[in-house]
Design a protein around this motif. Structure first.
Motif, PDB file in Angstrom:
ATOM      1  N   THR A 265     -22.770  35.226  -0.173  1.00 12.00           N
ATOM      2  CA  THR A 265     -23.859  34.530  -1.060  1.00 12.00           C
ATOM      3  C   THR A 265     -25.232  34.843  -0.810  1.00 12.00           C
ATOM      4  OG1 THR A 265     -24.123  32.407  -2.593  1.00 12.00           O
ATOM      5  CG2 THR A 265     -23.767  32.386  -0.150  1.00 12.00           C
ATOM      6  N   PHE A 266     -26.165  34.766  -1.751  1.00 13.60           N
ATOM      7  CA  PHE A 266     -27.565  34.755  -1.565  1.00 13.60           C
ATOM      8  C   PHE A 266     -28.120  33.264  -1.164  1.00 13.60           C
ATOM      9  CE2 PHE A 266     -27.291  38.722  -3.702  1.00 13.60           C
ATOM     10  CZ  PHE A 266     -27.974  39.433  -2.951  1.00 13.60           C
ATOM     11  N   ILE A 267     -28.787  33.173  -0.102  1.00  8.08           N
ATOM     12  CA  ILE A 267     -29.420  31.623   0.246  1.00  8.08           C
ATOM     13  C   ILE A 267     -30.984  31.859   0.134  1.00  8.08           C
ATOM     14  CG2 ILE A 267     -29.804  30.057   2.007  1.00  8.08           C
ATOM     15  CD1 ILE A 267     -26.909  30.540   1.011  1.00  8.08           C
ATOM     16  N   ASP A 268     -31.582  30.821  -0.814  1.00  8.41           N
ATOM     17  CA  ASP A 268     -32.980  30.864  -0.726  1.00  8.41           C
ATOM     18  C   ASP A 268     -33.599  29.953   0.153  1.00  8.41           C
ATOM     19  OD1 ASP A 268     -35.880  30.703  -1.498  1.00  8.41           O
ATOM     20  OD2 ASP A 268     -35.548  30.689  -3.524  1.00  8.41           O
ATOM     21  N   VAL A 269     -33.795  30.617   1.372  1.00  8.39           N
ATOM     22  CA  VAL A 269     -34.404  29.607   2.447  1.00  8.39           C
ATOM     23  C   VAL A 269     -35.564  28.889   2.097  1.00  8.39           C
ATOM     24  CG1 VAL A 269     -33.250  30.845   4.349  1.00  8.39           C
ATOM     25  CG2 VAL A 269     -35.831  31.346   3.840  1.00  8.39           C
TER      26      VAL A 269
ATOM     27  N   GLN B 254     -31.535  21.741   4.058  1.00  7.26           N
ATOM     28  CA  GLN B 254     -30.093  21.459   3.503  1.00  7.26           C
ATOM     29  C   GLN B 254     -29.944  21.586   2.035  1.00  7.26           C
ATOM     30  OE1 GLN B 254     -28.787  17.598   4.712  1.00  7.26           O
ATOM     31  NE2 GLN B 254     -29.649  17.908   6.843  1.00  7.26           N
ATOM     32  N   GLN B 255     -28.873  22.150   1.630  1.00  2.05           N
ATOM     33  CA  GLN B 255     -28.952  22.874   0.052  1.00  2.05           C
ATOM     34  C   GLN B 255     -27.375  22.452  -0.223  1.00  2.05           C
ATOM     35  OE1 GLN B 255     -30.351  26.491  -0.768  1.00  2.05           O
ATOM     36  NE2 GLN B 255     -31.787  26.555   0.877  1.00  2.05           N
ATOM     37  N   LYS B 256     -27.332  22.205  -1.628  1.00  2.00           N
ATOM     38  CA  LYS B 256     -25.829  21.970  -2.327  1.00  2.00           C
ATOM     39  C   LYS B 256     -25.890  22.523  -3.609  1.00  2.00           C
ATOM     40  CE  LYS B 256     -22.717  18.553  -3.943  1.00  2.00           C
ATOM     41  NZ  LYS B 256     -22.720  16.971  -4.358  1.00  2.00           N
ATOM     42  N   TYR B 257     -25.070  23.506  -3.852  1.00  2.00           N
ATOM     43  CA  TYR B 257     -24.666  24.207  -5.012  1.00  2.00           C
ATOM     44  C   TYR B 257     -23.333  24.471  -5.340  1.00  2.00           C
ATOM     45  CZ  TYR B 257     -25.612  28.588  -2.507  1.00  2.00           C
ATOM     46  OH  TYR B 257     -25.576  29.661  -1.742  1.00  2.00           O
ATOM     47  N   ILE B 258     -23.020  24.984  -6.285  1.00  2.85           N
ATOM     48  CA  ILE B 258     -21.521  25.538  -6.751  1.00  2.85           C
ATOM     49  C   ILE B 258     -21.736  26.696  -6.966  1.00  2.85           C
ATOM     50  CG2 ILE B 258     -19.857  25.408  -8.551  1.00  2.85           C
ATOM     51  CD1 ILE B 258     -20.733  22.482  -8.952  1.00  2.85           C
ATOM     52  N   GLU B 259     -20.912  27.574  -6.497  1.00  4.96           N
ATOM     53  CA  GLU B 259     -20.633  29.215  -6.424  1.00  4.96           C
ATOM     54  C   GLU B 259     -19.169  29.324  -6.684  1.00  4.96           C
ATOM     55  OE1 GLU B 259     -21.763  33.161  -4.396  1.00  4.96           O
ATOM     56  OE2 GLU B 259     -23.075  31.658  -4.647  1.00  4.96           O
ATOM     57  N   ASP B 260     -18.983  30.194  -7.673  1.00  5.79           N
ATOM     58  CA  ASP B 260     -17.442  30.663  -8.014  1.00  5.79           C
ATOM     59  C   ASP B 260     -17.111  31.726  -6.796  1.00  5.79           C
ATOM     60  OD1 ASP B 260     -17.310  29.124 -10.238  1.00  5.79           O
ATOM     61  OD2 ASP B 260     -17.646  30.672 -11.674  1.00  5.79           O
ATOM     62  N   CYS B 261     -15.926  31.715  -6.322  1.00  2.00           N
ATOM     63  CA  CYS B 261     -15.260  32.882  -5.421  1.00  2.00           C
ATOM     64  C   CYS B 261     -15.128  34.152  -6.096  1.00  2.00           C
ATOM     65  CB  CYS B 261     -14.091  32.328  -5.113  1.00  2.00           C
ATOM     66  SG  CYS B 261     -13.162  33.429  -4.208  1.00  2.00           S
TER      67      CYS B 261
ATOM     68  N   LEU C 293     -20.702  24.524  -2.117  1.00  2.00           N
ATOM     69  CA  LEU C 293     -21.215  24.935  -0.873  1.00  2.00           C
ATOM     70  C   LEU C 293     -22.190  23.932  -0.296  1.00  2.00           C
ATOM     71  CD1 LEU C 293     -22.153  28.680  -1.700  1.00  2.00           C
ATOM     72  CD2 LEU C 293     -19.983  27.673  -0.936  1.00  2.00           C
ATOM     73  N   TYR C 294     -22.134  23.446   1.005  1.00  2.10           N
ATOM     74  CA  TYR C 294     -23.186  22.762   1.653  1.00  2.10           C
ATOM     75  C   TYR C 294     -23.926  23.647   2.758  1.00  2.10           C
ATOM     76  CZ  TYR C 294     -20.582  19.012  -0.348  1.00  2.10           C
ATOM     77  OH  TYR C 294     -20.027  18.098  -1.585  1.00  2.10           O
ATOM     78  N   VAL C 295     -25.092  23.827   2.375  1.00  2.00           N
ATOM     79  CA  VAL C 295     -25.781  24.888   3.411  1.00  2.00           C
ATOM     80  C   VAL C 295     -26.544  24.098   3.969  1.00  2.00           C
ATOM     81  CG1 VAL C 295     -27.221  26.825   3.018  1.00  2.00           C
ATOM     82  CG2 VAL C 295     -25.492  26.641   1.392  1.00  2.00           C
TER      83      VAL C 295
ATOM     84  N   GLU D  88     -34.339  25.608  10.702  1.00  3.27           N
ATOM     85  CA  GLU D  88     -35.526  26.044  10.547  1.00  3.27           C
ATOM     86  C   GLU D  88     -36.182  26.896  11.530  1.00  3.27           C
ATOM     87  OE1 GLU D  88     -37.709  22.459   9.137  1.00  3.27           O
ATOM     88  OE2 GLU D  88     -36.773  22.402   7.343  1.00  3.27           O
ATOM     89  N   ASP D  89     -35.771  26.806  12.852  1.00  5.66           N
ATOM     90  CA  ASP D  89     -36.590  27.385  13.782  1.00  5.66           C
ATOM     91  C   ASP D  89     -35.830  29.077  13.918  1.00  5.66           C
ATOM     92  OD1 ASP D  89     -38.403  25.297  14.725  1.00  5.66           O
ATOM     93  OD2 ASP D  89     -36.538  24.525  15.822  1.00  5.66           O
ATOM     94  N   SER D  90     -34.594  28.854  13.946  1.00  8.17           N
ATOM     95  CA  SER D  90     -34.071  30.195  14.252  1.00  8.17           C
ATOM     96  C   SER D  90     -33.336  31.006  12.921  1.00  8.17           C
ATOM     97  CB  SER D  90     -32.675  29.918  15.173  1.00  8.17           C
ATOM     98  OG  SER D  90     -31.632  29.363  14.328  1.00  8.17           O
ATOM     99  N   LEU D  91     -33.673  30.241  11.808  1.00  2.89           N
ATOM    100  CA  LEU D  91     -33.001  30.590  10.347  1.00  2.89           C
ATOM    101  C   LEU D  91     -31.522  30.916  10.501  1.00  2.89           C
ATOM    102  CD1 LEU D  91     -35.888  32.762   9.134  1.00  2.89           C
ATOM    103  CD2 LEU D  91     -35.126  30.328   8.587  1.00  2.89           C
ATOM    104  N   ASP D  92     -30.693  30.191  11.264  1.00  5.58           N
ATOM    105  CA  ASP D  92     -29.404  30.397  11.529  1.00  5.58           C
ATOM    106  C   ASP D  92     -28.700  29.480  10.170  1.00  5.58           C
ATOM    107  OD1 ASP D  92     -29.097  31.947  13.590  1.00  5.58           O
ATOM    108  OD2 ASP D  92     -28.676  30.196  14.926  1.00  5.58           O
ATOM    109  N   ILE D  93     -27.730  30.049   9.574  1.00  6.05           N
ATOM    110  CA  ILE D  93     -27.340  29.416   8.387  1.00  6.05           C
ATOM    111  C   ILE D  93     -25.894  29.127   8.539  1.00  6.05           C
ATOM    112  CG2 ILE D  93     -26.630  29.835   5.722  1.00  6.05           C
ATOM    113  CD1 ILE D  93     -29.072  31.698   5.758  1.00  6.05           C
ATOM    114  N   GLU D  94     -25.333  27.752   8.269  1.00  8.11           N
ATOM    115  CA  GLU D  94     -24.147  27.295   8.397  1.00  8.11           C
ATOM    116  C   GLU D  94     -23.667  26.684   6.755  1.00  8.11           C
ATOM    117  OE1 GLU D  94     -21.928  23.398  10.447  1.00  8.11           O
ATOM    118  OE2 GLU D  94     -23.378  24.540  11.612  1.00  8.11           O
ATOM    119  N   ILE D  95     -22.462  27.289   6.229  1.00  9.86           N
ATOM    120  CA  ILE D  95     -22.103  26.752   5.125  1.00  9.86           C
ATOM    121  C   ILE D  95     -20.623  26.268   5.345  1.00  9.86           C
ATOM    122  CG2 ILE D  95     -21.321  27.634   2.841  1.00  9.86           C
ATOM    123  CD1 ILE D  95     -23.094  30.020   3.224  1.00  9.86           C
ATOM    124  N   ASP D  96     -20.613  24.868   4.671  1.00 10.78           N
ATOM    125  CA  ASP D  96     -19.222  24.353   4.553  1.00 10.78           C
ATOM    126  C   ASP D  96     -18.941  24.288   2.979  1.00 10.78           C
ATOM    127  OD1 ASP D  96     -18.734  23.444   7.226  1.00 10.78           O
ATOM    128  OD2 ASP D  96     -20.295  21.625   7.003  1.00 10.78           O
ATOM    129  N   THR D  97     -17.413  24.367   2.742  1.00 10.89           N
ATOM    130  CA  THR D  97     -17.134  24.442   1.268  1.00 10.89           C
ATOM    131  C   THR D  97     -16.004  23.173   1.037  1.00 10.89           C
ATOM    132  OG1 THR D  97     -15.447  26.036   1.783  1.00 10.89           O
ATOM    133  CG2 THR D  97     -17.503  26.998   1.107  1.00 10.89           C
TER     134      THR D  97
END
Length: 63
Positions: free
Chosen positions: A18-22, A27-34, A43-45, A49-58
């Motif tokens: 998926t594309f993430i607009d940092v 903290q972001q939440k949106y719906i995306e189809d598989c 998706l809970y993104v 902010e320091d390292s720009l590491d991204i973690e996603i829970d679904t």
């Protein structure tokens, strides 16, 4: 700034990209189809902010 990240579908377990607009916050939440089974995932993104590491829970989208 956009970047890509992977998540696993809450329904079928397949990996998706998926594309993430940092610029939209750490903290972001949106719906995306598989991309495999076409079912909606919430998706809970979280973006470090320091390292720009991204973690996603679904989870399943009810409905």
């Amino acid at each position: 700034m956009q970047t890509t990240a992977e998540f696993y579908c809450a329904f079928c377990g397949e990996e998706n990209t998926t594309f993430i607009d940092v610029s939209q916050g750490s903290q972001q939440k949106y719906i995306e189809d598989c991309q495999v089974c076409c079912r909606p995932n919430i998706l809970y993104v979280r973006i470090d902010e320091d390292s720009l590491d991204i973690e996603i829970d679904t989870e399943y989208e009810e409905g």
